[in-house]
Design an enzyme around this catalytic site. Sequence first.
Site, PDB file in Angstrom:
ATOM      1  N   TYR A 103       1.004   1.213 -11.876  1.00  0.00           N
ATOM      2  CA  TYR A 103       0.594   2.620 -11.845  1.00  0.00           C
ATOM      3  C   TYR A 103       1.266   3.445 -12.930  1.00  0.00           C
ATOM      4  CZ  TYR A 103      -1.598   1.877  -7.262  1.00  0.00           C
ATOM      5  OH  TYR A 103      -2.387   1.440  -6.230  1.00  0.00           O
ATOM      6  N   LYS A 153       2.849 -11.688  -5.431  1.00  0.00           N
ATOM      7  CA  LYS A 153       1.750 -12.566  -5.878  1.00  0.00           C
ATOM      8  C   LYS A 153       2.359 -13.488  -6.929  1.00  0.00           C
ATOM      9  CE  LYS A 153      -2.725 -13.593  -5.956  1.00  0.00           C
ATOM     10  NZ  LYS A 153      -3.420 -14.215  -4.826  1.00  0.00           N
ATOM     11  N   ASP A 213      -2.421 -11.547  -0.617  1.00  0.00           N
ATOM     12  CA  ASP A 213      -3.736 -11.766   0.010  1.00  0.00           C
ATOM     13  C   ASP A 213      -3.565 -12.250   1.443  1.00  0.00           C
ATOM     14  OD1 ASP A 213      -2.575 -13.880  -1.330  1.00  0.00           O
ATOM     15  OD2 ASP A 213      -4.437 -14.849  -1.899  1.00  0.00           O
ATOM     16  N   ASP A 226       0.585   0.332  -1.777  1.00  0.00           N
ATOM     17  CA  ASP A 226      -0.433   1.376  -1.614  1.00  0.00           C
ATOM     18  C   ASP A 226      -1.534   0.860  -0.680  1.00  0.00           C
ATOM     19  OD1 ASP A 226      -2.060   3.549  -1.981  1.00  0.00           O
ATOM     20  OD2 ASP A 226      -2.492   3.166  -4.103  1.00  0.00           O
ATOM     21  N   ASP A 228      -1.945   1.562   3.687  1.00  0.00           N
ATOM     22  CA  ASP A 228      -3.163   2.182   4.251  1.00  0.00           C
ATOM     23  C   ASP A 228      -3.808   1.264   5.282  1.00  0.00           C
ATOM     24  OD1 ASP A 228      -2.961   4.523   2.899  1.00  0.00           O
ATOM     25  OD2 ASP A 228      -4.912   4.399   1.918  1.00  0.00           O
TER      26      ASP A 228
END
Length: 354
Positions: A135, A189, A221, A245, A249
């Site tokens: 980001y 990851k 994942d 992020d 959520d």
Amino acid sequence: MKICVLPGDGIGPEIMAEAVRVLQALELRCELSEALLGGCAVDATGDPYPQETQRLAQQADAVLLGAVGGPQWDGLPRGQRPERGLLAIRQDLGLFANLRPAILYPELANASTLKSEVVAGLDILIVRELTGDIYFGQPRGIETRDIDGRQERFAFNTMHYSESEIRRILRVAFEAAGRRNGKLCSVDKMNVLETTQLWRDVANETAADYPDVELSHMLVDNAAMQLVRNPRQFDVIVTGNMFGDILSDEAAMLTGSIGMLPSASLDANGKGLYEPCHGSAPDIAGRGLANPLATILSAAMMLRYTFALEDAALRIENAVKKVLAQGCRTADIHEPGMQELTTRAMGDAVLAAL
Ligand code: NAD
């Protein structure tokens, strides 16, 4: 205890009024100063994070924020959008650690889209790194490039983390896990991304300093799947900015009640910005329909993490549990047979429980 209060836009002022009443009822000798952030600040000054707000936020020990944004500001240039105020204050205060609990109170088990036997009693904490990762990585951009002899638009972002950035967020997570059930799952990851290979290495090194916390690793994942398959296997999850992020959520939605979820964003010295996970809910603003509990619970997190007032934090959290057990509900969590309350009446119920 200096607290900078930023009600913001939409339902922000309504929910903040209730959180402030709860804080005042505890008689903690705190000094509250109110300022503008977001759309209301754009309207008053042209800047979503005005200098006066910046001054008060910097001087305060903690910031309590409602929510910002609304359709009336959607057409503004990027730099003047209310959400820019949010990014600016996080960056200005050096808030690198985002703590988001996802708690499903047994009384609200039906609010989840998952079967209640899978989620009832869920109590997990997601710790997300907030100031690094893809980001914020440079270089970034959209430009026209020559691709195989054709002019095409080309976009790119850069993912990077330094060892020290990773270590400081991991320390926050290990300490949080130590105060809870002592289980920390680090999500990465590493099979594809070097950045997260470093993340995993640093996590393993840091674990040596926290012998009481059991560290495990999971690929992102799989973590996304496990959160809906068996979310109660987790205690604390720690991960980078982008994965955090998305997973935070996802975890929030497991509870089915966005109006219930608080969050904390901390700097290196325990100063923090505390806010509900939801937005400014322009669709219900000004009608007394908003659920103030996420903001009230954010105030509890502030007492715990910035002021180390565990007892006062627990008093608020227990008062919230009590009103839910009594059947008090705002419209967003209402079920047949329960008492439907306005924002103010829910604040009154929490005060009475306190
Ligand atoms: P939202 O969270 O504001 O609303 C989503 C849905 O949840 C709406 O139906 C809303 O009525 C409901 N809801 C949210 N909070 C509630 C509460 N406390 N009580 C009862 N119901 C509640 O998300 P959105 O609609 O995508 O965004 C609205 C605005 O908020 C946008 O301008 C967005 O940019 C902004 N936003 C701000 C923040 C923030 O300030 N941290 C976060 C997310 C979105």
